[in-house]
Design a protein around this motif. Sequence first.
Motif, PDB file in Angstrom:
ATOM      1  N   UNK A  89       0.843  -1.191   0.000  1.00 52.22           N
ATOM      2  CA  UNK A  89       0.000   0.000   0.000  1.00 52.22           C
ATOM      3  C   UNK A  89       0.884   1.248   0.000  1.00 52.22           C
ATOM      4  N   UNK A  90       0.487   2.246  -0.776  1.00 49.75           N
ATOM      5  CA  UNK A  90       1.271   3.475  -0.919  1.00 49.75           C
ATOM      6  C   UNK A  90       1.195   4.384   0.311  1.00 49.75           C
ATOM      7  N   UNK A  91       0.080   4.403   1.001  1.00 47.95           N
ATOM      8  CA  UNK A  91      -0.181   5.380   2.063  1.00 47.95           C
ATOM      9  C   UNK A  91       0.927   5.530   3.112  1.00 47.95           C
ATOM     10  N   UNK A  92       1.486   4.448   3.679  1.00 48.80           N
ATOM     11  CA  UNK A  92       2.507   4.651   4.715  1.00 48.80           C
ATOM     12  C   UNK A  92       3.732   5.420   4.226  1.00 48.80           C
ATOM     13  N   UNK A  93       4.068   5.285   2.965  1.00 50.84           N
ATOM     14  CA  UNK A  93       5.241   5.982   2.435  1.00 50.84           C
ATOM     15  C   UNK A  93       4.975   7.479   2.299  1.00 50.84           C
ATOM     16  N   UNK A  94       3.784   7.822   1.840  1.00 50.96           N
ATOM     17  CA  UNK A  94       3.440   9.247   1.753  1.00 50.96           C
ATOM     18  C   UNK A  94       3.344   9.842   3.158  1.00 50.96           C
ATOM     19  N   UNK A  95       2.790   9.089   4.083  1.00 52.47           N
ATOM     20  CA  UNK A  95       2.697   9.554   5.468  1.00 52.47           C
ATOM     21  C   UNK A  95       4.090   9.787   6.052  1.00 52.47           C
ATOM     22  N   UNK A 113       6.358  10.671 -19.044  1.00 49.26           N
ATOM     23  CA  UNK A 113       5.909  11.955 -18.511  1.00 49.26           C
ATOM     24  C   UNK A 113       4.381  12.060 -18.437  1.00 49.26           C
ATOM     25  N   UNK A 114       3.706  10.917 -18.349  1.00 46.98           N
ATOM     26  CA  UNK A 114       2.269  10.926 -18.080  1.00 46.98           C
ATOM     27  C   UNK A 114       2.093  11.200 -16.592  1.00 46.98           C
ATOM     28  N   UNK A 115       1.028  11.934 -16.256  1.00 49.38           N
ATOM     29  CA  UNK A 115       0.792  12.302 -14.857  1.00 49.38           C
ATOM     30  C   UNK A 115      -0.616  11.892 -14.447  1.00 49.38           C
ATOM     31  N   UNK A 116      -0.694  11.236 -13.290  1.00 52.25           N
ATOM     32  CA  UNK A 116      -1.969  10.786 -12.730  1.00 52.25           C
ATOM     33  C   UNK A 116      -2.087  11.401 -11.336  1.00 52.25           C
ATOM     34  N   UNK A 117      -3.064  12.294 -11.164  1.00 54.01           N
ATOM     35  CA  UNK A 117      -3.209  13.028  -9.917  1.00 54.01           C
ATOM     36  C   UNK A 117      -4.396  12.504  -9.110  1.00 54.01           C
ATOM     37  N   UNK A 118      -4.169  12.332  -7.807  1.00 52.28           N
ATOM     38  CA  UNK A 118      -5.188  11.816  -6.889  1.00 52.28           C
ATOM     39  C   UNK A 118      -5.167  12.624  -5.597  1.00 52.28           C
ATOM     40  N   UNK A 119      -6.298  12.686  -4.881  1.00 51.01           N
ATOM     41  CA  UNK A 119      -6.298  13.313  -3.561  1.00 51.01           C
ATOM     42  C   UNK A 119      -5.430  12.499  -2.594  1.00 51.01           C
ATOM     43  N   UNK A 120      -4.832  13.152  -1.607  1.00 53.55           N
ATOM     44  CA  UNK A 120      -3.970  12.455  -0.648  1.00 53.55           C
ATOM     45  C   UNK A 120      -4.704  11.311   0.053  1.00 53.55           C
ATOM     46  N   UNK A 121      -5.976  11.471   0.302  1.00 54.80           N
ATOM     47  CA  UNK A 121      -6.746  10.427   0.983  1.00 54.80           C
ATOM     48  C   UNK A 121      -6.827   9.143   0.169  1.00 54.80           C
ATOM     49  N   UNK A 122      -6.643   9.226  -1.148  1.00 54.91           N
ATOM     50  CA  UNK A 122      -6.716   8.044  -2.014  1.00 54.91           C
ATOM     51  C   UNK A 122      -5.475   7.160  -1.920  1.00 54.91           C
ATOM     52  N   UNK A 123      -4.418   7.623  -1.255  1.00 56.56           N
ATOM     53  CA  UNK A 123      -3.187   6.829  -1.154  1.00 56.56           C
ATOM     54  C   UNK A 123      -3.437   5.494  -0.462  1.00 56.56           C
ATOM     55  N   UNK A 124      -4.432   5.430   0.396  1.00 55.90           N
ATOM     56  CA  UNK A 124      -4.735   4.166   1.079  1.00 55.90           C
ATOM     57  C   UNK A 124      -5.400   3.155   0.149  1.00 55.90           C
ATOM     58  N   UNK A 125      -5.890   3.604  -1.001  1.00 51.94           N
ATOM     59  CA  UNK A 125      -6.548   2.722  -1.965  1.00 51.94           C
ATOM     60  C   UNK A 125      -5.660   2.376  -3.162  1.00 51.94           C
ATOM     61  N   UNK A 126      -4.384   2.754  -3.084  1.00 53.08           N
ATOM     62  CA  UNK A 126      -3.464   2.496  -4.185  1.00 53.08           C
ATOM     63  C   UNK A 126      -2.408   1.493  -3.736  1.00 53.08           C
ATOM     64  N   UNK A 127      -2.226   0.473  -4.574  1.00 55.86           N
ATOM     65  CA  UNK A 127      -1.226  -0.552  -4.329  1.00 55.86           C
ATOM     66  C   UNK A 127      -0.088  -0.387  -5.325  1.00 55.86           C
ATOM     67  N   UNK A 128       1.117  -0.586  -4.863  1.00 57.05           N
ATOM     68  CA  UNK A 128       2.283  -0.633  -5.738  1.00 57.05           C
ATOM     69  C   UNK A 128       2.670  -2.094  -5.898  1.00 57.05           C
ATOM     70  N   UNK A 129       2.393  -2.650  -7.066  1.00 55.65           N
ATOM     71  CA  UNK A 129       2.794  -4.028  -7.353  1.00 55.65           C
ATOM     72  C   UNK A 129       4.280  -4.011  -7.684  1.00 55.65           C
ATOM     73  N   UNK A 130       5.065  -4.806  -6.962  1.00 55.54           N
ATOM     74  CA  UNK A 130       6.503  -4.788  -7.153  1.00 55.54           C
ATOM     75  C   UNK A 130       7.074  -6.137  -7.577  1.00 55.54           C
ATOM     76  N   UNK A 131       6.225  -7.175  -7.592  1.00 49.65           N
ATOM     77  CA  UNK A 131       6.709  -8.505  -7.936  1.00 49.65           C
ATOM     78  C   UNK A 131       5.625  -9.258  -8.692  1.00 49.65           C
TER      79      UNK A 131
END
Length: 166
Positions: A89-95, A113-131
């Motif tokens: 989950x992305x949220x702890x890193x932004x926190x 250079x594509x940009x995807x903008x989200x509200x800070x509260x949405x960080x808890x709903x975003x996953x970073x797949x790394x494997x």
Amino acid sequence: MELIIPITGNVKHAITLDPTVWIFDDRRIDLDLFFSKEFVEIDAMEEYKEKMGKHWSREIMEGATYPPTIKSEKRYEKDKMLTGSFAIVLQPFIRNAVPSANAKTFTIITKDDEKYTYPLAEAENILFKFSHEGKPLREDGPVHVLFKDGSNQHSPIRHVQAIQVD
């Protein structure tokens, strides 16, 4: 390809993320289970207390000997790490970057250079797949952006290079 992802912008601490070490992070999520079954998020402290309680009970009942299943349990976990697909989950890193009080959004910037903008509260709903299947995402990574609801599971945001907090 750069394997680190900086978090910069309107934050107190500019930090860098290294997805190659997340395989050892207890917060990792097994994507095979996450998108196929009803996934229940577990509080890390509660999980720790439960494991310690079971360990304590085992030592009281059996002494400090280790039953033969311990090795096979560890082997199963190792095999799962070598063949599974994982995200975090992305949220702890932004926190941890400590966004300023007036920060409202974050932007995911890709190699193209594509940009995807989200509200800070949405960080808890975003996953970073790394494997994927036990291998790091070297060709189109270092991470893929997935939403917890699975809406972009088959077409994630790829080639993530940076996160800008605004």
